[in-house]
Design an enzyme around this catalytic site. Structure first.
Site, PDB file in Angstrom:
ATOM      1  N   LEU A  62       0.874  -1.172   0.000  1.00 37.36           N
ATOM      2  CA  LEU A  62       0.000   0.000   0.000  1.00 37.36           C
ATOM      3  C   LEU A  62       0.907   1.218   0.000  1.00 37.36           C
ATOM      4  O   LEU A  62       1.795   1.339   0.848  1.00 37.36           O
ATOM      5  CB  LEU A  62      -0.887  -0.029   1.246  1.00 37.36           C
ATOM      6  CG  LEU A  62      -2.160   0.812   1.284  1.00 37.36           C
ATOM      7  CD1 LEU A  62      -3.062   0.526   0.096  1.00 37.36           C
ATOM      8  CD2 LEU A  62      -2.909   0.580   2.585  1.00 37.36           C
ATOM      9  N   ASP A  63       0.727   2.126  -0.974  1.00 33.63           N
ATOM     10  CA  ASP A  63       1.607   3.281  -1.111  1.00 33.63           C
ATOM     11  C   ASP A  63       1.636   4.114   0.172  1.00 33.63           C
ATOM     12  O   ASP A  63       0.651   4.153   0.916  1.00 33.63           O
ATOM     13  CB  ASP A  63       1.141   4.165  -2.267  1.00 33.63           C
ATOM     14  CG  ASP A  63       1.419   3.548  -3.627  1.00 33.63           C
ATOM     15  OD1 ASP A  63       2.238   2.614  -3.706  1.00 33.63           O
ATOM     16  OD2 ASP A  63       0.812   4.011  -4.626  1.00 33.63           O
ATOM     17  N   PRO A  64       2.742   4.827   0.428  1.00 31.63           N
ATOM     18  CA  PRO A  64       2.824   5.657   1.639  1.00 31.63           C
ATOM     19  C   PRO A  64       1.687   6.675   1.758  1.00 31.63           C
ATOM     20  O   PRO A  64       1.200   6.925   2.863  1.00 31.63           O
ATOM     21  CB  PRO A  64       4.178   6.364   1.483  1.00 31.63           C
ATOM     22  CG  PRO A  64       4.987   5.448   0.629  1.00 31.63           C
ATOM     23  CD  PRO A  64       4.012   4.811  -0.324  1.00 31.63           C
TER      24      PRO A  64
END
Length: 297
Positions: A37-39
């Site tokens: 999951l992207d930052p």
């Protein structure tokens, strides 16, 4: 120590940050996750411990659900909030809700999608985003992806909120980019919440505040789900006690249950302990261990 920890990842943390934090709290190295999951995104992240790390692909391949906040009127270099704005023409007349609904229809079903250039997809062995950062030109090929549901929840230009149910490999950043292009306005992904991975839902997840107070080796059994929760779609197979020694040595086993060639099953001992995954060999009429887990001892 084995299992699945459902975490409500806060914005700003990388998936690896969460993995590293759980490692330090549990004192274990065998910790991974079931899909990045992207930052800048938040929501459900599956943290896998022990034998569950060997089942990561089941989480990665599972259908997922998101709530996405897309901003129209500008595009960015990364197709999300982290990138630099691109030059754009002013929008004279914002698209109507009816126009939005019509364009969204193009992105439902099985479609071709070009992943964002700033992605971890490998190009000649190197992640695309690394190539771009060193000045290379990157052109990724379209991929076939599936969108089961794409529902408009809110629209007040330039803000657009949609609910998405999709298959593996779908990039919500690419949807924001392509939707903006189709509307002639440009667009980028401003915010993203992952709400589901397969059978796991965000409302089952622990927050970072919860885990800061409670996570440790002694509380792990209370906080984690069993590893076999990742493979509940597979049929169960109970092996006779007489076959367990062969099973634990990786040898094929026989029992009264048959299946089609190559079928997978989750294997259990007669006492209910999960002992791994088995694949059926129809020619030899036996089950071969695909993954062996010794539940006790």
């Amino acid at each position: 120590m084995h299992g699945i920890l459902l975490v409500d990842k806060p914005r700003g943390w990388t998936s690896h940050d969460v993995v590293a934090w759980v490692r330090s709290r549990l004192g274990l190295r065998s910790v991974g996750h079931g899909g990045t999951l992207d930052p800048a995104a938040e929501g459900l992240l599956l943290i896998l411990v022990g034998v569950a790390t060997r089942l990561a692909q089941y989480a990665i391949d599972a259908d997922k659900s998101y709530i996405a906040h897309i901003v129209l009127g500008v595009s960015t270099t990364t197709d999300d909030l982290e990138g630099e704005p691109r030059e754009s023409q002013p929008v004279v007349s914002p698209p109507s809700r009816a126009a939005i609904a019509e364009v969204l229809e193009r992105f439902r079903g099985t479609i071709q999608q070009v992943p964002p250039a700033y992605s971890a997809i490998k190009v000649a062995g190197t992640a695309a985003y690394r190539r771009i950062r060193r000045g290379d030109r990157v052109a990724l090929e379209p991929r076939t992806v599936t969108v089961h549901r794409l529902e408009l929840l809110h629209y007040d230009y330039p803000d657009l909120v949609v609910a998405i149910d999709c298959g593996k490999g779908f990039y919500v950043r690419a949807l924001a980019r392509d939707l903006g292009d189709a509307l002639g306005t440009g667009g980028y992904l401003h915010g993203l919440v992952r709400t589901r991975i397969g059978r796991f839902h965000l409302n089952q997840a622990w927050t970072s505040t919860d885990l800061e107070r409670t996570l440790g080796p002694e509380t792990w059994p209370l906080l984690a789900q069993h590893p076999d929760a990742l493979v509940q779609e597979l049929p169960p197979l109970v092996l006779p006690n007489a076959q367990l020694t062969a099973w634990y040595h990786g040898a094929p086993v026989r029992c009264s249950v048959t299946a089609s060639e190559g079928s997978l099953a989750r294997a259990y001992a007669a006492d209910g302990d999960w002992i791994g995954l088995a694949r059926y060999d129809a020619l030899r009429k036996h089950w071969r261990p695909e993954l062996v887990h010794r539940a006790r001892g």
